[in-house]
Enzyme design. Structure first.
Site, PDB file in Angstrom:
ATOM      1  N   SER A  17      87.608  17.696  67.767  1.00  0.00           N
ATOM      2  CA  SER A  17      87.216  17.144  66.461  1.00  0.00           C
ATOM      3  C   SER A  17      86.525  18.225  65.643  1.00  0.00           C
ATOM      4  O   SER A  17      85.977  19.183  66.191  1.00  0.00           O
ATOM      5  CB  SER A  17      86.305  15.920  66.633  1.00  0.00           C
ATOM      6  N   GLU A  19      83.878  18.974  62.289  1.00  0.00           N
ATOM      7  CA  GLU A  19      82.890  18.406  61.356  1.00  0.00           C
ATOM      8  C   GLU A  19      82.882  19.214  60.044  1.00  0.00           C
ATOM      9  O   GLU A  19      82.856  20.442  60.059  1.00  0.00           O
ATOM     10  CB  GLU A  19      81.497  18.424  62.000  1.00  0.00           C
ATOM     11  N   ARG A 109      69.997   8.317  62.688  1.00  0.00           N
ATOM     12  CA  ARG A 109      68.759   7.918  62.006  1.00  0.00           C
ATOM     13  C   ARG A 109      68.566   8.798  60.773  1.00  0.00           C
ATOM     14  O   ARG A 109      68.263   8.330  59.704  1.00  0.00           O
ATOM     15  CB  ARG A 109      67.561   8.084  62.954  1.00  0.00           C
ATOM     16  N   ASP A 111      66.884  12.653  59.064  1.00  0.00           N
ATOM     17  CA  ASP A 111      65.569  13.300  58.981  1.00  0.00           C
ATOM     18  C   ASP A 111      64.690  12.592  57.962  1.00  0.00           C
ATOM     19  O   ASP A 111      65.190  11.998  57.007  1.00  0.00           O
ATOM     20  CB  ASP A 111      65.745  14.766  58.555  1.00  0.00           C
ATOM     21  N   HIS A 154      65.572  16.698  71.146  1.00  0.00           N
ATOM     22  CA  HIS A 154      65.264  16.610  69.713  1.00  0.00           C
ATOM     23  C   HIS A 154      63.802  17.044  69.512  1.00  0.00           C
ATOM     24  O   HIS A 154      62.947  16.697  70.325  1.00  0.00           O
ATOM     25  CB  HIS A 154      65.470  15.163  69.232  1.00  0.00           C
ATOM     26  N   ARG A 169      69.406   3.632  74.502  1.00  0.00           N
ATOM     27  CA  ARG A 169      69.326   2.502  73.557  1.00  0.00           C
ATOM     28  C   ARG A 169      70.525   2.508  72.602  1.00  0.00           C
ATOM     29  O   ARG A 169      71.030   1.459  72.209  1.00  0.00           O
ATOM     30  CB  ARG A 169      68.039   2.611  72.733  1.00  0.00           C
ATOM     31  N   GLN A 181      74.165  18.256  69.343  1.00  0.00           N
ATOM     32  CA  GLN A 181      73.676  19.341  68.499  1.00  0.00           C
ATOM     33  C   GLN A 181      74.277  20.628  69.053  1.00  0.00           C
ATOM     34  O   GLN A 181      74.569  20.716  70.253  1.00  0.00           O
ATOM     35  CB  GLN A 181      72.133  19.375  68.591  1.00  0.00           C
ATOM     36  N   PHE A 221      68.733  27.978  60.919  1.00  0.00           N
ATOM     37  CA  PHE A 221      69.092  26.581  61.163  1.00  0.00           C
ATOM     38  C   PHE A 221      68.645  26.162  62.570  1.00  0.00           C
ATOM     39  O   PHE A 221      68.080  25.078  62.776  1.00  0.00           O
ATOM     40  CB  PHE A 221      70.611  26.439  60.987  1.00  0.00           C
ATOM     41  N   HIS A 268      83.602  19.307  69.836  1.00  0.00           N
ATOM     42  CA  HIS A 268      83.356  18.972  68.431  1.00  0.00           C
ATOM     43  C   HIS A 268      82.951  20.279  67.753  1.00  0.00           C
ATOM     44  O   HIS A 268      81.920  20.863  68.106  1.00  0.00           O
ATOM     45  CB  HIS A 268      82.231  17.933  68.353  1.00  0.00           C
TER      46      HIS A 268
HETATM   47  C1  FAD Z   1      76.416  15.454  65.688  1.00  0.00           C
HETATM   48  C2  FAD Z   1      75.302  15.410  64.630  1.00  0.00           C
HETATM   49  C3  FAD Z   1      75.611  15.023  63.333  1.00  0.00           C
HETATM   50  C4  FAD Z   1      74.609  14.953  62.350  1.00  0.00           C
HETATM   51  N1  FAD Z   1      74.971  14.569  61.075  1.00  0.00           N
HETATM   52  C5  FAD Z   1      74.000  14.442  60.132  1.00  0.00           C
HETATM   53  C6  FAD Z   1      74.333  13.957  58.815  1.00  0.00           C
HETATM   54  O1  FAD Z   1      75.487  13.666  58.513  1.00  0.00           O
HETATM   55  N2  FAD Z   1      73.327  13.819  57.914  1.00  0.00           N
HETATM   56  C7  FAD Z   1      72.029  14.133  58.219  1.00  0.00           C
HETATM   57  O2  FAD Z   1      71.159  13.972  57.354  1.00  0.00           O
HETATM   58  N3  FAD Z   1      71.682  14.606  59.446  1.00  0.00           N
HETATM   59  C8  FAD Z   1      72.638  14.752  60.414  1.00  0.00           C
HETATM   60  N4  FAD Z   1      72.287  15.198  61.677  1.00  0.00           N
HETATM   61  C9  FAD Z   1      70.875  15.577  61.957  1.00  0.00           C
HETATM   62  C10 FAD Z   1      70.008  14.333  62.318  1.00  0.00           C
HETATM   63  O3  FAD Z   1      69.933  13.476  61.198  1.00  0.00           O
HETATM   64  C11 FAD Z   1      68.613  14.796  62.707  1.00  0.00           C
HETATM   65  O4  FAD Z   1      68.632  15.540  63.894  1.00  0.00           O
HETATM   66  C12 FAD Z   1      67.560  13.677  62.765  1.00  0.00           C
HETATM   67  O5  FAD Z   1      66.268  14.273  62.926  1.00  0.00           O
HETATM   68  C13 FAD Z   1      67.746  12.709  63.898  1.00  0.00           C
HETATM   69  O6  FAD Z   1      68.760  11.788  63.656  1.00  0.00           O
HETATM   70  P1  FAD Z   1      69.515  11.176  64.956  1.00  0.00           P
HETATM   71  O7  FAD Z   1      70.431  10.123  64.555  1.00  0.00           O
HETATM   72  O8  FAD Z   1      70.049  12.289  65.735  1.00  0.00           O
HETATM   73  O9  FAD Z   1      68.282  10.497  65.649  1.00  0.00           O
HETATM   74  P2  FAD Z   1      68.141   9.769  67.050  1.00  0.00           P
HETATM   75  O10 FAD Z   1      68.964  10.442  68.102  1.00  0.00           O
HETATM   76  O11 FAD Z   1      68.321   8.321  66.864  1.00  0.00           O
HETATM   77  O12 FAD Z   1      66.627  10.078  67.324  1.00  0.00           O
HETATM   78  C14 FAD Z   1      66.180  11.418  67.381  1.00  0.00           C
HETATM   79  C15 FAD Z   1      64.792  11.487  68.025  1.00  0.00           C
HETATM   80  O13 FAD Z   1      63.863  10.819  67.185  1.00  0.00           O
HETATM   81  C16 FAD Z   1      62.948  10.082  67.969  1.00  0.00           C
HETATM   82  N5  FAD Z   1      63.168   8.637  67.756  1.00  0.00           N
HETATM   83  C17 FAD Z   1      64.228   8.088  67.082  1.00  0.00           C
HETATM   84  N6  FAD Z   1      64.117   6.739  67.072  1.00  0.00           N
HETATM   85  C18 FAD Z   1      62.995   6.448  67.765  1.00  0.00           C
HETATM   86  C19 FAD Z   1      62.353   5.231  68.118  1.00  0.00           C
HETATM   87  N7  FAD Z   1      62.828   4.045  67.744  1.00  0.00           N
HETATM   88  N8  FAD Z   1      61.191   5.305  68.846  1.00  0.00           N
HETATM   89  C20 FAD Z   1      60.695   6.508  69.228  1.00  0.00           C
HETATM   90  N9  FAD Z   1      61.260   7.691  68.927  1.00  0.00           N
HETATM   91  C21 FAD Z   1      62.378   7.661  68.204  1.00  0.00           C
HETATM   92  C22 FAD Z   1      63.238  10.456  69.403  1.00  0.00           C
HETATM   93  O14 FAD Z   1      62.481  11.581  69.733  1.00  0.00           O
HETATM   94  C23 FAD Z   1      64.720  10.790  69.362  1.00  0.00           C
HETATM   95  O15 FAD Z   1      65.133  11.607  70.423  1.00  0.00           O
HETATM   96  C24 FAD Z   1      73.260  15.297  62.677  1.00  0.00           C
HETATM   97  C25 FAD Z   1      72.962  15.708  63.993  1.00  0.00           C
HETATM   98  C26 FAD Z   1      73.957  15.769  64.964  1.00  0.00           C
HETATM   99  C27 FAD Z   1      73.613  16.219  66.365  1.00  0.00           C
END
Ligand code: FAD
Length: 297
Positions: A17, A19, A109, A111, A154, A169, A181, A221, A268
């Site tokens: 895939s 990106e 989620r 940033d 993370h 979860r 990542q 980065f 990926h």
């Molecule tokens: C494959 C990939 C694609 C991405 N694409 C984008 C994009 O399109 N746009 C963008 O803005 N960013 C993107 N990112 C970056 C990402 O948004 C950031 O790394 C962000 O800080 C975390 O989002 P996540 O979904 O990875 O979080 P998650 O994996 O859901 O959480 C990351 C960390 O946050 C903490 N955390 C989260 N939820 C909770 C909770 N409920 N309770 C306690 N701790 C918690 C934990 O430490 C967890 O490990 C991408 C990253 C990757 C790896």
């Protein structure tokens, strides 16, 4: 290696895939389309398009996804984040992506609006975290849902238990694949996959590969997202032009081949919207020669 990334029960088709990020300016969309068309030659299983923090690039993401699905004809996954949006706004974005034929989301989620390193607070009427967003997606339709994973942890995770618990979860909520990542030390990935398997998580963990298009950019980065630059990458900092290009191709191709040797069956690629570098890497990687299979029993 563990069942999540290793398939010892016979030849398996390699998954690939790509990106992309949405172009910043309207005049860049023609070059974006050209990039996607050239990379289509590698028959990716899907491509994905990032989504700006707080939906800042929402319209550009819509335009890029529409172009990839309708004009280039690529199966496209749309990234989505929870940042600064009420559930209703996120659901509207999902509906828009659906009109382009999107059936696969990368649920994130995102940033905090003030940037990485600042505390994250969910929008009062928004999805609270990735698992909540996945449940929202599942209520709408039976989508394919990929999520992020962090082989070097993370930056917000205080320990590995928290890191793995968050992935668990997301899987319990309905994620079917994790895209990692980027990382440059395959031992980090292998150790991570072992932790994931030990926690009983069985979805595929697909390594994210970022060929080094520009050492300075990747270095900065990596600093922001908690990825390590191991010593074997440092010679790139001394190179420029074609010498840098060739060294970057060689490093990424060797990383892919080494992961394949360890039993990895999907990749990926973070393209940075660059077809020349990505094409050269895939041509140099031995695992992509001939038929796209791996892991003969
Ligand atoms: C494959 C990939 C694609 C991405 N694409 C984008 C994009 O399109 N746009 C963008 O803005 N960013 C993107 N990112 C970056 C990402 O948004 C950031 O790394 C962000 O800080 C975390 O989002 P996540 O979904 O990875 O979080 P998650 O994996 O859901 O959480 C990351 C960390 O946050 C903490 N955390 C989260 N939820 C909770 C909770 N409920 N309770 C306690 N701790 C918690 C934990 O430490 C967890 O490990 C991408 C990253 C990757 C790896």
């Amino acid at each position: 290696m563990t069942p999540a990334a290793h398939h010892a029960d016979g030849p398996k088709r390699l998954e690939l895939s790509f990106e992309f990020f949405p172009p910043k300016k309207p005049e860049q969309f023609a070059a974006f389309k050209d990039t996607a068309e050239r990379l289509k030659a590698f028959a990716p299983d899907f491509v994905s398009v990032t989504y700006g923090a707080g939906g800042t690039s929402k319209d550009r993401s819509f335009a890029a996804v529409e172009m990839l699905t309708q004009e280039v004809g690529l199966p496209t996954a749309a990234h989505l984040t929870c940042v600064s949006a009420a559930c209703s706004e996120t659901n509207e974005a999902i509906a828009t992506f659906q009109t382009f034929g999107v059936r696969h989301f990368v649920a994130l989620r995102g940033d905090p609006p003030e940037g990485p390193g600042t505390p994250y607070a969910p929008h009062p009427e928004g999805y609270t975290d990735t698992a909540d967003l996945i449940r929202g997606l599942r209520r709408i339709d039976d989508f394919e849902i990929s999520v992020s994973a962090y082989p070097e942890r993370h930056p917000e995770s205080p320990d590995w238990d928290t890191e793995i618990d968050i992935l668990k979860r997301k899987v319990e909520a309905g994620a079917t694949r994790a895209l990692t990542q980027f990382f440059y030390d395959n031992d980090d990935f292998e150790r991570y996959v072992e932790k994931v398997a030990a926690a009983g998580i069985t979805i595929p963990i697909v390594p994210g590969i970022l060929p080094v298009h520009r050492f300075a950019a990747v270095h900065s980065f990596a600093g922001r997202c908690g990825a390590r630059i191991p010593p074997h990458l440092l010679p790139l900092s001394e190179l420029s032009g074609e010498a840098h290009f060739e060294a970057a191709v060689d490093l990424a191709a060797r990383q892919i081949d080494d992961l394949a040797q360890r039993g990895v069956s999907g990749f990926h690629i973070y393209t940075m919207n660059q077809h020349r570098l990505v094409s050269a890497v895939l041509k140099a990687a031995r695992i992509f020669e001939g038929e796209r299979t791996c892991c003969a029993a």
